[in-house]
Scaffold this active site. Structure first.
Site, PDB file in Angstrom:
ATOM      1  CE  LYS A 152      -1.896   4.989  -2.866  1.00  9.89           C
ATOM      2  NZ  LYS A 152      -0.431   4.930  -3.101  1.00  9.89           N
ATOM      3  NE  ARG A 166      -1.424  -0.701  -0.573  1.00 10.15           N
ATOM      4  CZ  ARG A 166      -1.351   0.440   0.114  1.00 10.15           C
ATOM      5  NH1 ARG A 166      -2.363   0.858   0.825  1.00 10.15           N
ATOM      6  NH2 ARG A 166      -0.252   1.150   0.071  1.00 10.15           N
ATOM      7  NE  ARG A 215       5.502   8.402   2.381  1.00  9.67           N
ATOM      8  CZ  ARG A 215       4.582   7.605   1.839  1.00  9.67           C
ATOM      9  NH1 ARG A 215       3.477   8.100   1.319  1.00  9.67           N
ATOM     10  NH2 ARG A 215       4.800   6.304   1.785  1.00  9.67           N
ATOM     11  NE  ARG A 230       4.379   5.330   5.853  1.00  8.77           N
ATOM     12  CZ  ARG A 230       3.466   5.204   4.889  1.00  8.77           C
ATOM     13  NH1 ARG A 230       2.685   6.210   4.566  1.00  8.77           N
ATOM     14  NH2 ARG A 230       3.331   4.058   4.244  1.00  8.77           N
ATOM     15  NE  ARG A 253       5.194   0.673   1.328  1.00  8.92           N
ATOM     16  CZ  ARG A 253       5.096   1.970   1.609  1.00  8.92           C
ATOM     17  NH1 ARG A 253       6.174   2.641   1.944  1.00  8.92           N
ATOM     18  NH2 ARG A 253       3.948   2.563   1.546  1.00  8.92           N
TER      19      ARG A 253
END
Ligand code: ADP
Ligand code: AMP
Length: 214
Positions: A13, A88, A127, A160, A171
């Protein structure tokens, strides 16, 4: 043009939202980036949000909605924006709809970047994020020019805290329970477009551009 990006955490996203924002010259608004900036600065909001984020949980709607509505009321949002990571939950989407409706306004496109859970887990481990400017990379698929350094602002890239494998599964569960219902919410409004997020980032962007032009 007002655009919402939907999709699981790690679906791409943010990557696509940045490309849309650059191309159409509208702000890219990520509630996750706003929370991370607050955590970095040690604000009370950041300290509260961190407790949820580190566990892979959603920050409560009351906090999140206020931040988002304040942000979209700013002058640079007059010609539109691309929202990444908001809404969300259904209540967040309803509050946004109501606030826009009161001004005779509405969201134009909800783009669902569709990626199966198996691919997500791989993407999250690779990531790397810049906590200064919000840019994201992938060690294999979207590497920075210089390893560990942000192309945009030259700061150090990090993994992260919430991208560690034990948090990623949480998540994903939270996504399926609380966020995925938004796909039907926007489908029922006739503005949902689903794009295949497993393609490379340029190909995904071409599909999104076609959707925005249609
Ligand atoms: P989200 O904002 O949905 O959480 P990101 O845009 O940060 O997701 O992307 C998650 C990870 O996947 C990042 O490491 C990013 O560089 C990488 N990525 C994004 N788009 C693609 C793609 N089309 N193919 C492969 N990797 C991608
Ligand atoms: P993101 O950068 O979009 O992956 O978001 C990182 C984390 O910030 C999420 O896992 C949530 O804990 C929190 N967060 C971001 N946006 C929202 C939102 N709209 N509602 C609730 N929590 C959010």
């Amino acid at each position: 043009m007002k655009i919402i990006m939907l999709g699981a955490p790690g679906a791409g996203k943010g990557t696509q939202a940045k490309m849309i924002a650059d191309k159409y010259d509208i702000p890219h608004i990520s509630t996750g980036d706003i929370f991370r900036a607050n955590i970095k600065e040690g604000t009370p909001l950041g300290m509260e949000a961190k407790q949820y984020m580190d566990k892979g949980l959603l920050v409560p709607d009351e906090l999140t909605v206020k931040i988002l509505l304040d942000r979209v009321a700013k002058k640079d949002c007059q010609n539109g924006y691309v929202l990444d990571g908001f809404p969300r939950t259904i209540p967040q989407a309803e509050v946004l709809d109501k606030a826009l409706g009161e001004r005779g306004d509405r969201i134009d496109h909800a783009i669902d970047v569709d990626v199966p859970d198996e691919n997500i887990v791989k993407r999250m481990g690779g990531r790397r994020a810049c906590l200064s400017c919000g840019a994201t990379y992938h060690i294999e698929h979207v590497p920075p020019k210089q390893e560990g350094i942000c192309d945009v602002c030259g700061q150090k890239l990090v993994l992260r805290d919430d991208d560690k494998p034990e948090t990623v599964q949480n998540r994903l569960n939270v996504y399926h329970e609380q966020t995925q219902p938004l796909i039907d919410f926007y489908r029922n409004k006739g503005i949902l477009k689903t794009v295949d997020g497993t393609k490379d980032k340029e190909e995904v962007f071409e599909t999104i551009e076609a959707v925005l032009k249609a």
